[in-house]
Design an enzyme around this catalytic site. Structure first.
Site, short mmCIF file in Angstrom:
data_model
loop_
_atom_site.label_atom_id
_atom_site.label_comp_id
_atom_site.label_asym_id
_atom_site.label_seq_id
_atom_site.Cartn_x
_atom_site.Cartn_y
_atom_site.Cartn_z
CE LYS B 167 -3.72 2.55 0.23
NZ LYS B 167 -3.67 3.53 1.27
CD GLU B 174 -2.95 7.89 -4.01
OE1 GLU B 174 -3.27 6.72 -3.73
OE2 GLU B 174 -3.11 8.84 -3.22
#
Lengths: 295, 295, 295, 295
Positions: B167, B174
């Protein structure tokens, strides 16, 4: 001793006239500002020089320099020599030299470094052009450059354009060095581990790996204003950094430090960043993250 | 159908409870906010679960998560299973799992992506821990993840910590993607060649190489506010970008894009930059260049 | 004149002993290498010193330094003073100082810059610790630092850890400066506009804005090997650059130049880049662009 | 249904002809490769079209496109329309459109995205030029663009040049996005925390914030070659990334991510870096640090 016409008596040209005269050369200056000018017009300046003439241009790069070259092409004669000492882009040198070559007038481009300190310390010089023209102008270069071995403050970088090319690279490097010190300064200010940041930086002036003239200037600035909070973090750029990056692109050479230094200047001049508004908007869209509303 | 304790019913936890219940699972939620909580205390929540219990933690990373783990270690029993679905740093997982292992309570770490849209679209899940624990919690993961093939919205990334590691990397990427769009947006806004920037970006949604869910969200934001000038270019960062960069350092992996995206956020939050004050001061020192005086 | 124990007589420690003795101080050195050691063991070294003792540690950072501190804590007595002159991370200083403080032994951390040239030129010093300890060690600092005003080659940066913090920042800046010169060098080599790149760089030594000691060293290197092709573009990093970047992250300070310089070193050590294999694979996927097959 | 001349039947043009014909349009293609060409020469192609004609150019940007435009200016007549669908630099569009305007031939520039997948999925289109010309060519654009709402796969970006400008920015963004994924991939490969990196990336395809078409392609590449070690980390660049960076410079817009992505490609093509030889030489000069000797 030689005779030199000098066009442009601003911050740089004025000081250069002083240094040249101190070395015993004869300088006939011309500037639109009558208060500093030795002649009433470019034509008047030229008329005061004995052939074969030598004229140094020290006016803003781009249009003003190209215009001056065009005018000189009309006023000068075969065998004269023009030296562009301004911050011209190296691609202008080809154009300028051809305008003059059509009249059999010689041309040299000379990158000049040293800023307002040059009058006292001498100017670092990088010259492009033909060997015989460089030889001819050497008394002028020798007067302008710092004392010490010629090859440590002067170079004949190559053919026409090479002098300004070297100066462009010099300034790209300068951007990177300044940004490196600046990042270290900001980090020390932010981290609050160092109790006296100016003292640490002053203490780097001797013996350390990072000692340099720019460091000496940073010490000088911190002596005057220890937190540098009399001024804003707003930084202009004058072209050479952009051109260096363009050349990095053209030659497929990675230039992460020089580009980062240039972009930091661009950012410093933005009140608000459209890019960061887009990132804020995206975070708000996917995460419901709070955004700052514009006032 | 399984029974799950769910600690933390904020923006994420609340939605996850909805999605789990919609899938037919029984969820006993606990939150300090009584208005949304199904139980009066963590102990009360645990008392409502039948052994062997499964408890999902969805509270802020760091202290709150570690505290919850410590409390659960007291309240749960051998054979129970705790899943941390928050944005914990992967290094916390070792600590949390050991606290629980001392009581023979199992542990999984689960990175959860999808933001406020997860309730509707499902959440992308990355899980770390023992295979048998993953199997046991699979009904929960299957309810939370998007429809479609399991392996396209869920991964068992490795042993404990690997879920949050994945993550973390996801978020680092991102940051980079968002900054890439943002730079393109700013450039189009600044250059004034494109007449309708939002229309161009909207037109990228189908067929192009840059189509993505983040692009869809950018289109959505531009539909609401075509110049994005209702908000400020001020962007927080929530930890994962910093940790990704730390890991790049630790593993000697170049991460120029992810670091640039992170630094752009740091800059966006500065009213004035000490670094750029230093650069301005240096330019003033050597060139006599004008500086902006602070007010 | 003072008496000093000196642990570690490698490249740096050996030279420092020379410089200290040349200044008239008494140095009892210890090194595992008997050929250079003045004593047979750390205990032997300590036994040769009169209380209150002063011991300078100059061994590799991390484990070796921490181990030496632990041993000295056993061998020294209340009122003695230890100075860590190695490249320790500033976070180690708290640990080391506490180990010694438990025995009422004083501690200073001293960042040392100047490399192999320090013996001749003196070393730039940045010191962290209590004022009285700094005063006590001042004869040693004065012997090691360069001639000239003390504050230009020495700083008392703050409390324990501040000396190594200042050295860390110094090295981060150093990375940035070196990379700036390096990018300029590569660009001049690649563009083939400058005919004699080493001559241009040599000509920057006087008068220019980019003149520095590192530039002098680059000239020296180019004098020996004008294209620098006797060596590979493979560059190690020794920790301080990484720590500087970690601190930039911790303090939310943008450090684009220092990070770019660090990443350039990481890249320089990679035979092939997994990241760029991913980009090549992507281009091949969407565009059918040719890829280079691995051999 | 419309009739279209199509010049250039390579990877892109060939597929576009297929897609246009599948939509019922008549295409007369021309390519130097007789095996795929529908006509024996450009003149032959033009002769097969009924006035007012529409011709799409799909040949390499720069010289080939400019030459084709020049030839078409001779062959076409007043009222005809030329569309450049290649990857031309936006500055070429002004030149090309003026060549054609002199003969009263219309011009549109069309950025085309989608690569080899466009035949099946449709191409993302960005168009520059006059509104009436765009309307006239709309049947062609509608056939080429993806199904779904026109405005999600097509935009009229502005006047002549705006289409290629939008495509340039699109590709700059594409560079940044690819590099972001690539850095994440390398870091996961290097850190050895994730046990199955391809599985994690595959699991990002649904529900996550980073899902995108490029991610789908990365999954596809990893399905074929899980460590991507069948190929070299050597990446070309095709111009648009460089032009985007030039435009960032021209507009004083910071583009740290796009520039980092471009520089990573430059680095990927270097066997050895002159810059890093300079850094290695400097470290050796001041610290006596070991260097790798070139073989």
């Amino acid at each position: 001793m030689v005779q030199l016409g000098l066009v442009g008596l601003g911050k740089m040209g004025f000081n250069m006239r002083e240094r040249l005269r101190a070395a015993g050369h004869e300088v006939v200056g011309y500037d639109r500002n009558e208060a500093v000018s030795d002649s009433s017009s470019l034509a008047d300046m030229v008329s005061k020089l004995a052939a074969p003439r030598m004229v140094w241009i020290m006016v803003p790069a781009g249009g003003p320099t190209r215009d001056t070259v065009a005018e000189l092409a009309e006023l000068l004669s075969e065998g004269d020599l023009v030296i562009d000492g301004g911050n011209s882009k190296f691609t202008d040198d080809k154009i300028n030299s051809e305008v003059l070559a059509a009249k059999k007038i010689g041309y040299l481009d000379c990158g000049v470094s040293g800023g307002v300190w040059g009058k006292e310390n001498g100017y670092g010089l990088m010259v492009g052009g033909a060997k015989e023209d460089v030889e001819r102008a050497m008394p002028v270069f020798d007067a302008l450059r710092p004392e010490g071995p010629r090859e440590e403050g002067f170079s004949h970088a190559g053919s026409i354009g090479a002098g300004h090319y070297a100066k462009m690279i010099h300034n790209g490097i300068e951007y990177g060095i300044m940004q490196a010190y600046a990042e270290g300064f900001e980090l020390m200010e932010a981290a609050h581990v160092i109790e006296n940041v100016p003292a640490v930086i002053k203490g780097w002036q001797r013996g350390t790996v990072v000692r340099s003239w720019l460091l000496d200037l940073l010490v000088r600035a911190l002596d005057e204003d220890p937190d540098l909070d009399d001024l804003e973090g707003y930084v202009e750029d004058s072209g050479e950094g952009r051109w260096t990056l363009e050349e990095a692109i053209n030659n497929a050479v990675p230039a992460p430090v020089i580009s980062a230094a240039l972009f930091a200047r661009f950012s410093s001049r933005q009140k608000d960043s459209a890019a960061m508004r887009a990132v804020a908007a995206l975070r708000n869209q996917f995460g419901g993250h709070a955004v700052k509303k514009a006032e």
